[in-house]
Design a protein around this motif. Structure first.
Motif, mmCIF file in Angstrom:
data_model
loop_
_atom_site.group_PDB
_atom_site.id
_atom_site.type_symbol
_atom_site.label_atom_id
_atom_site.label_comp_id
_atom_site.label_asym_id
_atom_site.label_seq_id
_atom_site.Cartn_x
_atom_site.Cartn_y
_atom_site.Cartn_z
ATOM 1 N N ILE A 157 -2.350 28.087 24.611
ATOM 2 C CA ILE A 157 -3.577 27.893 24.847
ATOM 3 C C ILE A 157 -3.782 26.554 24.545
ATOM 4 O O ILE A 157 -3.756 25.990 23.302
ATOM 5 C CB ILE A 157 -4.536 28.591 24.010
ATOM 6 N N THR A 158 -4.023 25.522 25.509
ATOM 7 C CA THR A 158 -4.192 24.188 25.473
ATOM 8 C C THR A 158 -5.153 23.506 26.485
ATOM 9 O O THR A 158 -5.897 24.251 27.292
ATOM 10 C CB THR A 158 -2.874 23.639 25.888
ATOM 11 N N THR A 159 -5.298 22.202 25.944
ATOM 12 C CA THR A 159 -6.681 21.569 26.659
ATOM 13 C C THR A 159 -6.328 21.223 27.992
ATOM 14 O O THR A 159 -7.196 20.611 29.016
ATOM 15 C CB THR A 159 -6.957 20.564 25.790
ATOM 16 N N GLN A 160 -5.239 21.249 28.364
ATOM 17 C CA GLN A 160 -4.522 20.727 29.628
ATOM 18 C C GLN A 160 -3.498 21.486 30.269
ATOM 19 O O GLN A 160 -2.808 22.018 29.586
ATOM 20 C CB GLN A 160 -3.965 19.082 29.651
ATOM 21 N N MET A 161 -3.448 21.555 31.676
ATOM 22 C CA MET A 161 -2.328 22.261 32.395
ATOM 23 C C MET A 161 -1.050 21.420 32.144
ATOM 24 O O MET A 161 -1.208 20.038 31.750
ATOM 25 C CB MET A 161 -2.820 22.238 33.830
#
Length: 352
Positions: free
Chosen positions: A179-183
């Motif tokens: 789960i992260t803030t960017q692809m």
């Protein structure tokens, strides 16, 4: 009985005339598997320890043992992996190509042993998840509880990670989901949830004494409390949300951020779901900021390359998407007294 990965062997070569891309991996039936994982691990140690001496020390074996194992490995492969330059061992182009593939092989063998241990202890599959610190943590046990109705022996291992840490873990195959803030290029992913941030300060803060909307210049004159390893705010466009101030107080956790704010010191941009209770109890207040007191960060759920939709991990990812979507809809409701997920919100998707 535990599996000793050093006793597992394989042969790296493909028979002449076999196209692995078009025809798939050929059957290993009747083949002699000659190269052991122990040999690959010694090769890795030579690279990681910058030579045979360091490799021997890290593996707690003699230098001649390492030299013999690597020499035998090269003979069996028929290609040079290392060339000696004085006392230094330099990796060849062929060695570089085989290095990452062989690292993956060793990791898979270790994971296989861990899976066997989980099965021995009565557990099933293990799902490894790297999560952005701002993701609502209460959603994970909710999704797992709903998911476990059909697969009760799944083990979830979670660690917090920034985008760069999650990206590295995906490339190294040390997590199944992130789960992260960017692809991240090369990995399948979907939007998971939008996290709202609010600008907050203690009610006794001098900023509230202005009794009007606060400008970015006025914010710059105050100390900004920033939680280390939360990297999403740097992607926002408004300059007053960025860490560009002469007065920045870095803390390691949300709890420490609250302790600083309670002293009437500075302000912070924090996830609403983390501060809602403090807002309800008037421990902090939302600052009236020119241009807006809130902004949102989009979080994405990324899948490791080995994760398919019909796997245990793929099905858990689907359940997590459902719970996150329901949570998002609940937080859009007018009443924000509580931002807790409804346990029934994950029930609208059929259990697999």
């Amino acid at each position: 009985m535990m599996i000793d990965p050093n006793d597992i062997s394989f042969h790296t070569g493909a028979p002449a005339g076999v196209d692995r891309v078009n025809m798939g991996v050929p059957s290993l039936k009747g083949r002699n598997l000659r190269i052991s994982l122990k040999q690959w691990r010694m090769f890795h140690a030579v690279i990681d320890s910058d030579g045979f001496f360091g490799a021997a020390d890290s593996l707690n074996v003699t230098q001649s043992t390492v030299s013999h194992a690597v020499a035998k490995l090269q003979d069996q492969l028929g290609v040079p992996l290392l060339v000696l330059n004085g006392r230094k061992a330099k990796i060849t182009d062929e060695g570089r190509i085989l290095l990452e593939r062989s690292r993956l092989l060793v990791r898979h063998a270790i994971e296989l042993e861990k899976l066997a241990e989980n099965l021995r202890q009565g557990w099933g599959s293990e799902i490894r998840l790297a999560s952005a610190p701002i993701f609502p943590a209460e959603l994970l046990p909710l999704a797992l509880r709903k998911f476990s109705l059909s697969l009760p022996k799944v083990k979830l291992r979670v660690r917090q990670a920034t985008h760069e840490q999650a990206k590295s873990a995906l490339h190294n195959n040390t997590v199944d989901l992130a789960i992260t803030t960017q692809m991240t290029e090369g990995f399948v992913g979907n939007e998971l949830i939008k996290v709202e941030h609010v600008a907050v300060a203690h009610p006794a803060s001098v900023l509230f004494a202005l009794k009007r909307d606060i400008t970015s210049d006025e914010l710059r004159s105050q100390c900004q409390v920033v939680i280390s390893d939360i990297d999403d705010y740097v992607a926002t466009e408004a300059s007053y949300r960025l860490s560009l101030f002469t007065q920045v107080w870095n803390v390691s956790s949300l709890d420490l951020a609250f302790r600083v704010l309670r002293q009437g010191i500075g302000y912070a941009w924090l996830p609403r779901h983390e501060v809602q209770q403090a807002l309800n109890e008037n421990q902090v207040r939302i600052l009236p900021v020119v241009g807006g007191s809130t902004y949102t960060t989009t979080l994405y759920l990324l899948h490791a390359r080995s994760v398919a939709p019909d796997t245990v991990t793929g099905k858990f990812a689907e359940r997590l998407q459902t719970c996150s979507r329901c949570y998002q809809e609940n937080t859009r409701a007018p009443a924000r007294a509580e931002l807790m997920p409804d346990p029934a919100c994950c029930d609208d998707v059929e259990q697999h």
